[in-house]
Structures are given as structure tokens and as C-alpha cells.
Design an enzyme around this catalytic site. Structure first.
Site, PDB file in Angstrom:
ATOM      1  NE  ARG A 282      -3.920  -2.298   1.937  1.00 28.75           N
ATOM      2  CZ  ARG A 282      -5.009  -2.496   2.668  1.00 28.75           C
ATOM      3  NH1 ARG A 282      -5.285  -1.675   3.670  1.00 28.75           N
ATOM      4  NH2 ARG A 282      -5.825  -3.504   2.410  1.00 28.75           N
TER       5      ARG A 282
ATOM      6  CG  ASP B 266     -14.633   5.307   6.549  1.00 27.36           C
ATOM      7  OD1 ASP B 266     -15.148   4.235   6.926  1.00 27.36           O
ATOM      8  OD2 ASP B 266     -13.438   5.394   6.203  1.00 27.36           O
TER       9      ASP B 266
END
Length: 293
Positions: free
Chosen positions: A54, A164
Site C-alpha cells: 500500500r 469514515d
């Protein structure tokens, strides 16, 4: 006359250099500490390969040459704007419509009828919070479940807050557009509840405006200050506690309870439990807790 250079030998000079995605132990420790400081998320040592992959995406996006260069950049004052992107990169967003079906059945069959009865004959206020909404499947499933019970009642002040930490995923959630195949896999009794419309492209479908207007999407870091004052009748916090340590879970849980109405409900994920017994919560079903006082 010299022979022309063959095409294979020319190709490397036409391609950009590959970034070095080596992640040293020290850089792994630095990233883990930074993510914990910024978001309270614990990155375990066995997640090194996932973390490296990532981070490599951020290295490529920024045109850097290595993960080491990226980590060095994160230590500079100029990296403040990159921190949300780092959190976006390392967070996991795995969800589905009506995931953990028993929660939505409880919401539709037990919670909403009770709330509607309590607030009959006046403009009743109902608030639900999806605290880690990811790409939106959870809050849209909540909206669909509640709309089925409410019908077209105009005397309700009903809203869903969906939050979120990942800014990229929130944009997708607010659009409400998904691959049509996601809906094709749904059970026949819940698919119609989403009231699908044509999507933005071929093979896509969109959640109806009737449901989308019930939801407000906002970015929120659960370990930072919360701007809302509540109270909430229902809070969903599913498959989130697994990323926190015990101290962080206990702190967030206390804050949830403080915003939850007496008699309100907290839903956790299927593999989660309270970090410790809470004096104001009682377990009433599979990962379903009710505030008692």
C-alpha cells in the site's frame, strides 16, 4: 555499417525506473507509530507485506523512488497534507450490502417499530450513526431497512449520519453508484428495498434519491474530537474495534455510550466484543447491545 539496436535492448531505456519498495524494519516501526498516532489503528508485524504494497502505491503516485524516500518525506513539515492519504492507503474497506443480516433484521423488526410507537402523533426525531461507513453499503442498508418500516411518513425527523476516516471512500459512498453485480447477489427479499436507479455507466446501478437524501456523509477520525452532540438512537460500529488496542476501544466505547439515548442500541461486528463489561450496556443479541441507563 553497424547493426541497428534490437527492439528488446531499447525497451529498458524507454521505461521509467522501478521504485524500490523495500520496507525496512525501522521504516515499518515508523509507519506503524505514525498511523497509531494519527488514527489509533494498530498495524501488526504480520501486516508488513500488506503495508509495503500500500505504501508502494503512494510512492508511485508521488513520483518517488523508494519507500524509504516516502518515509523520509513523512518526517518533514511539508508532509501534513499527505497524512490523510497515508491513512487512506493503509485502511481496509471491506463491506457489503446487508452484511451481517441479523443486525438489519433487528433494526427493521424490533428497533424501528418501537421508535415509531414512542414518537407517534408528533414530529419524532430519530438519529442513526454509521460510524465507519466505508464505501456506503452499510448506511444504505440501514436507510433501506428503516424506510420499509417508516413508509412515506412525513411527521418524522429522520437522519442517518455516515462517517469514515477515508476521504476517497467517502466520495464513492456519497455517489451511491455500484457495480450491478453487487445487487444481483442480494437475497430476493432485500434487493427491492434499495430502490435502484440507472447508474453512471454500463453495468452500474445507483441507490435511489429517496434513500440517498436520508444520509449525510462526513469525514471523521474516531480518536479525534467529535463535532456532533447526539443523542443517537442507534450506533453501528462494526468491524472497527479489531483495528484498535484495548485502551483506544475502551475510550471510544465510553464516547459511544455518552451519545447513545437510554434504550438505544449499539451494533458491533461479528468477531468483536466489548473491551470490558460496560455498566450502561447489556448484551441482548448477537453483537447487539442496549443502553440501560
Amino acid at each position: 555499417m553497424s547493426r541497428p539496436t534490437s527492439l528488446p535492448s531499447m525497451l529498458p531505456s524507454l521505461q521509467p525506473a522501478m521504485a524500490d519498495i523495500t520496507l525496512t524494519r525501522d521504516d515499518m516501526k515508523f509507519i506503524a507509530a505514525l498511523v497509531y498516532e494519527q488514527a489509533g489503528i494498530v498495524i501488526r508485524e504480520h501486516k508488513e507485506a500488506m503495508t509495503r504494497g500500500r505504501l508502494a502505491r503512494r510512492v508511485k503516485a508521488l513520483g518517488m523512488g523508494s519507500v524509504a524516500e516516502y518515509c523520509a518525506f513523512l518526517k518533514t513539515p511539508q508532509a501534513a497534507g499527505e497524512l490523510p492519504e497515508l491513512i487512506n492507503a493503509v485502511t481496509t474497506n471491506h463491506t457489503a450490502f446487508f452484511r451481517e443480516r441479523h443486525h438489519f433484521d433487528h433494526l427493521r423488526k424490533e428497533v424501528m417499530p418501537r421508535l415509531l410507537q414512542e414518537r407517534a402523533g408528533r414530529r419524532g426525531r430519530i438519529r442513526i450513526w454509521s460510524s465507519a461507513c466505508s464505501s456506503g453499503e452499510e448506511p444504505y442498508s440501514i436507510a433501506a431497512s428503516c424506510r420499509e418500516v417508516m413508509g412515506a411518513r412525513g411527521d418524522l425527523d429522520f437522519k442517518i449520519l455516515a462517517t469514515d476516516i477515508d476521504t476517497d471512500i467517502l466520495a464513492r459512498a456519497e455517489a451511491g453508484i455500484y457495480p450491478a453485480e453487487q445487487f444481483e447477489r442480494l437475497p430476493a427479499d432485500v434487493k427491492p428495498l434499495l430502490k435502484l436507479e440507472s447508474g453512471g455507466g454500463r453495468g452500474e446501478a445507483r441507490i435511489s434519491e429517496d434513500l440517498r437524501r436520508l444520509i449525510a456523509f462526513k469525514r471523521l477520525n474516531l480518536i479525534e474530537k467529535w463535532p456532533m452532540s447526539g443523542p443517537f438512537d442507534v450506533i453501528f460500529c462494526r468491524n472497527v474495534f479489531i483495528y484498535f488496542d484495548t485502551q483506544t476501544k475502551a475510550s471510544i466505547l465510553d464516547r459511544f455510550v455518552a451519545l447513545l439515548s437510554p434504550g438505544g442500541f449499539l451494533y458491533l461486528g461479528h468477531s468483536e466484543s466489548l473491551p470490558q463489561p460496560h455498566p450502561n450496556l447489556r448484551l441482548i443479541g448477537r453483537t447487539i447491545y442496549e443502553r440501560t441507563a
